[in-house]
Scaffold this motif. Structure first.
Motif, short mmCIF file in Angstrom:
data_model
loop_
_atom_site.label_atom_id
_atom_site.label_comp_id
_atom_site.label_asym_id
_atom_site.label_seq_id
_atom_site.Cartn_x
_atom_site.Cartn_y
_atom_site.Cartn_z
N MET A 51 56.60 13.86 17.38
CA MET A 51 56.37 14.92 16.34
C MET A 51 55.40 14.35 15.34
O MET A 51 54.41 14.94 14.69
CB MET A 51 57.57 15.68 16.05
N PRO B 293 58.69 19.98 7.15
CA PRO B 293 59.89 19.22 7.23
C PRO B 293 59.72 17.99 8.28
O PRO B 293 60.54 16.93 7.64
CB PRO B 293 60.76 20.22 8.09
N TYR B 294 58.85 17.82 9.06
CA TYR B 294 58.39 16.63 9.72
C TYR B 294 57.95 15.64 8.80
O TYR B 294 58.63 14.37 8.57
CB TYR B 294 57.65 16.75 10.98
N GLN C 95 46.85 21.69 12.77
CA GLN C 95 46.60 23.11 13.17
C GLN C 95 47.20 23.38 14.54
O GLN C 95 48.08 24.52 14.81
CB GLN C 95 45.14 23.27 13.30
N ARG C 96 47.21 22.59 15.70
CA ARG C 96 47.72 22.83 16.88
C ARG C 96 49.15 22.96 16.82
O ARG C 96 49.94 23.55 17.48
CB ARG C 96 47.22 21.87 17.86
N MET C 97 49.87 22.02 15.82
CA MET C 97 51.19 21.99 15.78
C MET C 97 51.73 23.39 15.25
O MET C 97 52.82 23.75 15.81
CB MET C 97 51.46 20.84 14.77
N ARG C 98 51.20 23.80 14.14
CA ARG C 98 51.46 25.10 14.03
C ARG C 98 51.64 26.16 14.95
O ARG C 98 52.24 27.01 15.10
CB ARG C 98 50.71 25.43 12.49
N TYR C 99 50.46 26.48 15.60
CA TYR C 99 50.27 27.19 16.67
C TYR C 99 51.05 26.77 17.99
O TYR C 99 50.92 27.28 18.93
CB TYR C 99 48.70 27.57 17.02
N THR C 100 52.02 25.89 17.93
CA THR C 100 52.68 25.53 18.86
C THR C 100 54.22 25.79 18.52
O THR C 100 54.99 25.34 19.24
CB THR C 100 52.54 23.95 19.45
N GLY C 101 54.09 26.47 17.47
CA GLY C 101 55.60 26.71 16.82
C GLY C 101 56.24 25.73 16.22
O GLY C 101 57.54 25.83 16.08
N LEU C 102 55.49 24.75 15.48
CA LEU C 102 56.19 23.74 14.89
C LEU C 102 55.87 23.58 13.32
O LEU C 102 54.63 23.85 13.12
CB LEU C 102 55.68 22.18 15.53
N ASN C 103 56.64 23.45 12.63
CA ASN C 103 56.43 23.38 11.09
C ASN C 103 56.23 21.98 10.59
O ASN C 103 57.14 21.22 10.65
CB ASN C 103 57.66 23.83 10.33
#
Lengths: 253, 397
Positions: B227, B247-248, B236-244
């Motif tokens: 991650m 916090p990472y 961008q892709r991370m956000r649209y993959t349901g990840l925030n």
């Protein structure tokens, strides 16, 4: 039954009314296309749906829950995935890792600090990822850097990433933009197959009429921020309002 | 084994073996020879190798994985050092409470700094972290003098309370120890001309580094590590993959801050003193150099980078013009003069020039750092054997 209910949505940018009282209802397990000339507000609408923009007025409900004010990752976790106009993938990671990430996101939520297990020890996720890569015929490319894939493969990978999360609604932003005819037809086949083999609703924003009429079960035509017509594709083709929107006037007779 | 893959375990064991035998490896020249000045096997320098190794390993978790370039990591090193010295003043000269406290306090400080700095990305993030570090330095130097000792810094004194320790006999200085085993204790082994020094402090720091490296490898290979690389690759892709992503990145920032705090705590455990200069921006820059020089995002790169920089800082800087003349004593005076004239700017106080040139060469020719250099050399020798195997394992296009 409708899965997505857009009611009285308006969005203004300064003096420009990008969306003006939009009402659209997307039925579950259908392919719904939203078409319209440039500046019709299609992309703004999409950005409202995924949480990138907050509308000035109106409501958006997905499966009975409001999407307004939610962040993109929250909306995704509710079961809405998005495919971009130019494929958004994790370019400097491998194809395999690209598939792992959405699977972890689906299982573990928006954040989880699991930093002790080895990725390969997550048997269920690893299995699902490999199965998904086989399903989209990319298993041989598992170790390749995603950025080195061809454009068609990138698109396919992005779709696989979205589908691996088993979304209930998949939003596609001009999935065939800039593609050659052969690639376009491949994409159409891929989307048709997705629709036929899964419990999924597709909402497609598209320019290309060929794509729209090959796939869509329902079409909304937008112009200047408002839906003009909302009907089955066969009724759209000769509709005077649609011709007016696209050509600036319709032929009499 | 140990939950690591085969190639990781090989690298890990190599580091373990090199660290254990470092007193031999770093002292290749007999004591009496002219080359003895290139020996690095003395306790103070060996301790630096492993402590800065820890600092760089931690920095690499943030910079190597997420791509966020912190320019203020020395602040956490300093905070860790102050935390450790206060434990020595108030509680005990045993290093354990100090080391634990340095990690905790640095972690808490990193949460605050990270929370604010991570509101921005790219150069703005770097500038924010730099601002925090320089503020910390300035505060430690002036306003916070009652806690930090200001310009002179802090040292354990005989008069300190030290609640857990027995009172010192008069004239006895407080010494850092591990349950009675003093950090400064060294055993010397003389073997026909060679002298090898085994120092307690070094081995304590080395064990901590090996544990720190093991944890870092686990993080690299975990879903969390994947991650973090996703953060670097496409938020961008991370956000649209349901990840925030927030916090990472914050978690990575705090973990690397804790590594820096650990390094700071260990420094105090070794030399029982601390001053604000430990937080100066050049110290923050140094860890960036170490990581890039060794190989950003690689497992052993940062340790190599730390080793190289500390070696040059301590060994190259000791060579002066007189030593050069000694080397060229057999040459005619005029030639010796020319040679000394040419070489002199690169040694002694000029060691930064040499470092700068090496750094530029690495960045230009080996963007993957020393690790990439090692791999290229390895490939050159292993190519003949590998070509066939590689061909079959390459996926068809």
């Amino acid at each position: 039954m409708s899965i997505l209910e857009i009611k009285n949505v308006s969005k203004r940018f300064g003096g420009l009314k990008a969306l003006d009282d939009v009402n659209i209802s997307v039925k579950e397990n259908t392919v719904h296309a939203i078409i319209g000339p440039n500046g019709a507000g299609k992309s703004t609408l999409l950005n409202v749906l995924v949480g990138k923009l907050i509308p000035d007025e109106g409501s958006v409900e997905f499966d009975g829950n409001s999407l307004i004010g939610r962040k993109p990752h929250e909306i995704n976790q509710m079961g809405v995935s998005r495919v971009f106009q130019t494929p958004e993938i994790f370019g400097d990671m491998t194809v395999y890792e690209n598939i792992l990430i959405p699977l972890f996101a689906k299982r573990d939520g928006a954040f989880r600090l699991h930093c002790i297990e080895h990725v390969e020890d997550e048997k269920d996720i690893v299995e699902k990822a490999k199965k998904m890569l086989q399903d989209v015929n990319m298993y041989e490319k598992l170790g390749m850097r995603a950025a080195s894939l061809s454009r068609g493969d990138k698109r396919r990978l992005e779709m696989a990433m979205c589908l691996s999360q088993e979304p209930r609604l998949l939003l596609l932003d001009e999935p065939t933009a800039g593609m050659a005819r052969a690639d376009t037809n491949n994409t159409i086949d891929l989307l048709r197959e997705i629709r036929e083999t899964r419990d999924i609703t597709l909402a497609i924003i598209e320019h290309d009429m060929h794509v729209v009429f090959s796939l869509a079960e329902h079409v909304t035509v937008m112009a200047r921020g408002t839906p003009l017509v909302d009907d089955k594709p066969e009724n759209i083709k000769g509709h005077p309002k649609v011709q007016e929107a696209y050509l600036g006037g319709h032929k009499e007779g | 084994m140990l939950g690591l893959s085969k190639s990781d375990i090989r690298i890990f064991l190599l580091v373990v073996v090199l660290t254990i035998f470092a007193p031999f490896i770093l002292n290749p020249f007999p004591e009496a020879s002219g080359l003895a000045q290139f020996n690095a096997g003395y306790p103070d320098l060996m301790q630096r190798f492993v402590i800065f190794g820890i600092f760089a390993i931690g920095f690499n978790i943030l910079f190597g994985l997420t791509g966020y370039l912190s320019f203020g990591h020395a602040a956490f090193l300093g905070v860790g050092s102050y935390a450790a010295i206060w434990m020595m003043k108030l509680l005990t000269m045993n290093v354990i409470p100090g080391i634990i406290m340095s990690v905790l306090i640095a972690g808490i400080f990193a949460v605050a700094v990270g929370y604010i700095s991570l509101k921005r990305t790219g150069i703005y993030f770097s500038i924010l972290t730099l601002a925090f570090a320089q503020m910390s330095f300035a505060l430690a130097y002036s306003v916070l003098t009652p806690i930090t000792g200001g310009e002179t810094g802090l040292q354990p004194k005989i008069s300190d309370p030290r609640m857990l320790d027995a009172a010192l006999a008069s004239g006895e200085a407080p010494r850092a120890n591990l349950f009675g085993l003093e950090m400064g204790t060294s055993y010397e082994l003389a073997l026909s001309g060679w002298v090898f020094t085994f120092n307690v402090g070094y081995y304590v720091a080395a064990i901590v580094m090996i544990i720190a490296l093991y944890i870092a490898i686990r993080i690299f290979r975990s879903p969390f590590g994947v991650m973090l690389r996703a953060v670097k690759s496409n938020q961008q892709r991370m956000r649209y993959t349901g990840l925030n992503p927030k916090p990472y990145t914050l978690a990575a920032f705090v973990i690397s801050g804790m590594y820096a705090g650990l390094a700071g705590g260990l420094m105090v455990a070794m030399d029982t003193q601390v001053g604000p200069e430990r937080m100066f921006w050049t110290a923050s820059g140094e860890v960036v150099l170490m990581t890039i020089l060794g190989g950003t995002g690689t497992i052993v790169g940062p340790i190599l980078g730390a080793g190289l920089i500390k070696y040059m800082e301590n060994i190259l800087s000791k060579i002066n013009a007189d030593i050069l003349y000694e080397w060229f004593a057999m040459l005619p005076d005029s030639i010796a003069d020319i040679l000394v004239f040419v070489i002199y700017p690169f040694i002694g106080k000029g060691w930064h020039l040499t470092l700068g040139i090496i750094f530029m060469c690495v960045v230009i020719f080996l963007p993957g750092g020393l690790v990439e250099g090692g791999q290229r050399i390895g490939n050159m020798f292993g190519r003949k054997k590998k070509t066939e195997g590689e061909k079959s394992s390459q996926p068809a296009e």
